[in-house]
Design a protein around this motif. Sequence first.
Motif, mmCIF file in Angstrom:
data_model
loop_
_atom_site.group_PDB
_atom_site.id
_atom_site.type_symbol
_atom_site.label_atom_id
_atom_site.label_comp_id
_atom_site.label_asym_id
_atom_site.label_seq_id
_atom_site.Cartn_x
_atom_site.Cartn_y
_atom_site.Cartn_z
ATOM 1 N N ARG A 143 0.833 -1.202 0.000
ATOM 2 C CA ARG A 143 0.000 0.000 0.000
ATOM 3 C C ARG A 143 0.871 1.257 0.000
ATOM 4 N NH1 ARG A 143 -4.977 -0.367 3.805
ATOM 5 N NH2 ARG A 143 -5.510 1.463 2.621
ATOM 6 N N GLY A 144 2.148 1.102 -0.268
ATOM 7 C CA GLY A 144 3.037 2.250 -0.371
ATOM 8 C C GLY A 144 3.520 2.789 0.963
ATOM 9 N N ILE A 145 3.407 1.993 2.014
ATOM 10 C CA ILE A 145 3.841 2.424 3.339
ATOM 11 C C ILE A 145 5.061 1.612 3.733
ATOM 12 C CG2 ILE A 145 3.187 2.578 5.790
ATOM 13 C CD1 ILE A 145 1.610 4.474 3.980
ATOM 14 N N ASP A 146 6.140 2.272 4.050
ATOM 15 C CA ASP A 146 7.356 1.620 4.528
ATOM 16 C C ASP A 146 7.255 1.526 6.054
ATOM 17 O OD1 ASP A 146 9.921 0.945 5.367
ATOM 18 O OD2 ASP A 146 10.922 2.277 3.943
ATOM 19 N N ALA A 147 6.864 0.351 6.552
ATOM 20 C CA ALA A 147 6.623 0.151 7.988
ATOM 21 C C ALA A 147 7.878 0.438 8.817
ATOM 22 C CB ALA A 147 6.123 -1.259 8.251
ATOM 23 N N ALA A 148 9.032 0.047 8.308
ATOM 24 C CA ALA A 148 10.275 0.301 9.055
ATOM 25 C C ALA A 148 10.512 1.804 9.192
ATOM 26 C CB ALA A 148 11.460 -0.373 8.367
ATOM 27 N N LEU A 149 10.222 2.549 8.142
ATOM 28 C CA LEU A 149 10.383 4.004 8.196
ATOM 29 C C LEU A 149 9.401 4.615 9.200
ATOM 30 C CD1 LEU A 149 11.675 6.616 7.180
ATOM 31 C CD2 LEU A 149 10.011 6.607 5.304
ATOM 32 N N VAL A 150 8.167 4.144 9.207
ATOM 33 C CA VAL A 150 7.180 4.656 10.160
ATOM 34 C C VAL A 150 7.651 4.389 11.583
ATOM 35 C CG1 VAL A 150 4.804 4.448 11.005
ATOM 36 C CG2 VAL A 150 5.254 4.485 8.547
ATOM 37 N N ARG A 151 8.145 3.170 11.845
ATOM 38 C CA ARG A 151 8.676 2.847 13.184
ATOM 39 C C ARG A 151 9.816 3.781 13.553
ATOM 40 N NH1 ARG A 151 7.983 -2.544 11.420
ATOM 41 N NH2 ARG A 151 10.141 -2.641 10.771
ATOM 42 N N ASP A 152 10.757 3.950 12.622
ATOM 43 C CA ASP A 152 11.925 4.796 12.893
ATOM 44 C C ASP A 152 11.517 6.248 13.157
ATOM 45 O OD1 ASP A 152 13.514 2.576 12.545
ATOM 46 O OD2 ASP A 152 14.215 3.135 10.537
ATOM 47 N N VAL A 153 10.570 6.754 12.392
ATOM 48 C CA VAL A 153 10.113 8.131 12.585
ATOM 49 C C VAL A 153 9.386 8.260 13.926
ATOM 50 C CG1 VAL A 153 8.587 9.936 11.706
ATOM 51 C CG2 VAL A 153 10.072 8.698 10.131
ATOM 52 N N ALA A 154 8.575 7.261 14.282
ATOM 53 C CA ALA A 154 7.873 7.297 15.577
ATOM 54 C C ALA A 154 8.871 7.362 16.720
ATOM 55 C CB ALA A 154 6.959 6.087 15.715
ATOM 56 N N VAL A 155 9.913 6.549 16.660
ATOM 57 C CA VAL A 155 10.943 6.569 17.710
ATOM 58 C C VAL A 155 11.681 7.903 17.702
ATOM 59 C CG1 VAL A 155 13.156 5.551 18.411
ATOM 60 C CG2 VAL A 155 11.213 4.071 17.876
ATOM 61 N N ALA A 156 12.014 8.410 16.514
ATOM 62 C CA ALA A 156 12.714 9.692 16.422
ATOM 63 C C ALA A 156 11.869 10.831 16.977
ATOM 64 C CB ALA A 156 13.115 9.979 14.971
ATOM 65 N N VAL A 157 10.574 10.817 16.696
ATOM 66 C CA VAL A 157 9.685 11.848 17.225
ATOM 67 C C VAL A 157 9.663 11.763 18.745
ATOM 68 C CG1 VAL A 157 7.251 12.515 17.449
ATOM 69 C CG2 VAL A 157 8.241 12.123 15.190
ATOM 70 N N PHE A 158 9.512 10.549 19.276
ATOM 71 C CA PHE A 158 9.478 10.384 20.725
ATOM 72 C C PHE A 158 10.793 10.835 21.356
ATOM 73 C CE2 PHE A 158 10.539 7.945 24.481
ATOM 74 C CZ PHE A 158 9.537 8.399 25.324
ATOM 75 N N GLU A 159 11.899 10.374 20.819
ATOM 76 C CA GLU A 159 13.202 10.717 21.391
ATOM 77 C C GLU A 159 13.470 12.214 21.271
ATOM 78 O OE1 GLU A 159 15.842 7.705 22.555
ATOM 79 O OE2 GLU A 159 13.832 8.154 23.272
ATOM 80 N N GLY A 160 13.122 12.807 20.129
ATOM 81 C CA GLY A 160 13.319 14.237 19.933
ATOM 82 C C GLY A 160 12.447 15.069 20.849
ATOM 83 N N ALA A 161 11.252 14.562 21.144
ATOM 84 C CA ALA A 161 10.335 15.292 22.029
ATOM 85 C C ALA A 161 10.855 15.317 23.458
ATOM 86 C CB ALA A 161 8.949 14.653 22.000
#
Length: 193
Positions: A143-161
Amino acid sequence: MPRNRQQIPREERTGDLLAAATELFLAKGYVKTTMADISSAAGVARGNVYWYFDSKDHIFAAVMDRMLSREIRILNEEHAGADPLSRLVRGLSDMRLYRPLHQAMHDRLPCSVAVREAHDTFLNWIVGLVDELMTERGLDQARGIDAALVRDVAVAVFEGANVPNDRNRPAHEMLRFLMESVLARSGAKGRER
């Protein structure tokens, strides 16, 4: 006979030490809390603390593991029917009290395997809920979604916050926005096909 001279079950003594350490870490911070402070607050002889925990890092990691375990238990009991995103947002919101301790974890990551493992457990919980949400919504590479990228961005958002500054919104708000945006994007892509 004084309490510290009685035979107190190991689990109870460990719980006393973790409760005292949690309170002190939250009040004084990791750096300003000493093992002597913890032993005194728990009513344990200074040297005896080391029978239960190898170091301040070990007790710190146990405090963080205990906090996460408690939050997961509460979410599983009180929000069992909620979707993974709601549980993630609720959990992160509930744990905002511990934000300064999460920041202290970052300072200790290069120095302590115990703290690194506790930190990884926390991030794995976030990733697990993101994966659960992705699976629940049928989001995959097709469906055009890179699950690994979504996971990595979620962690980056959390860590950056969790980097201290006055501009950041709470991590739970940013993660909700991120995941809702991904879900909306995947829905639009699904309709295009």
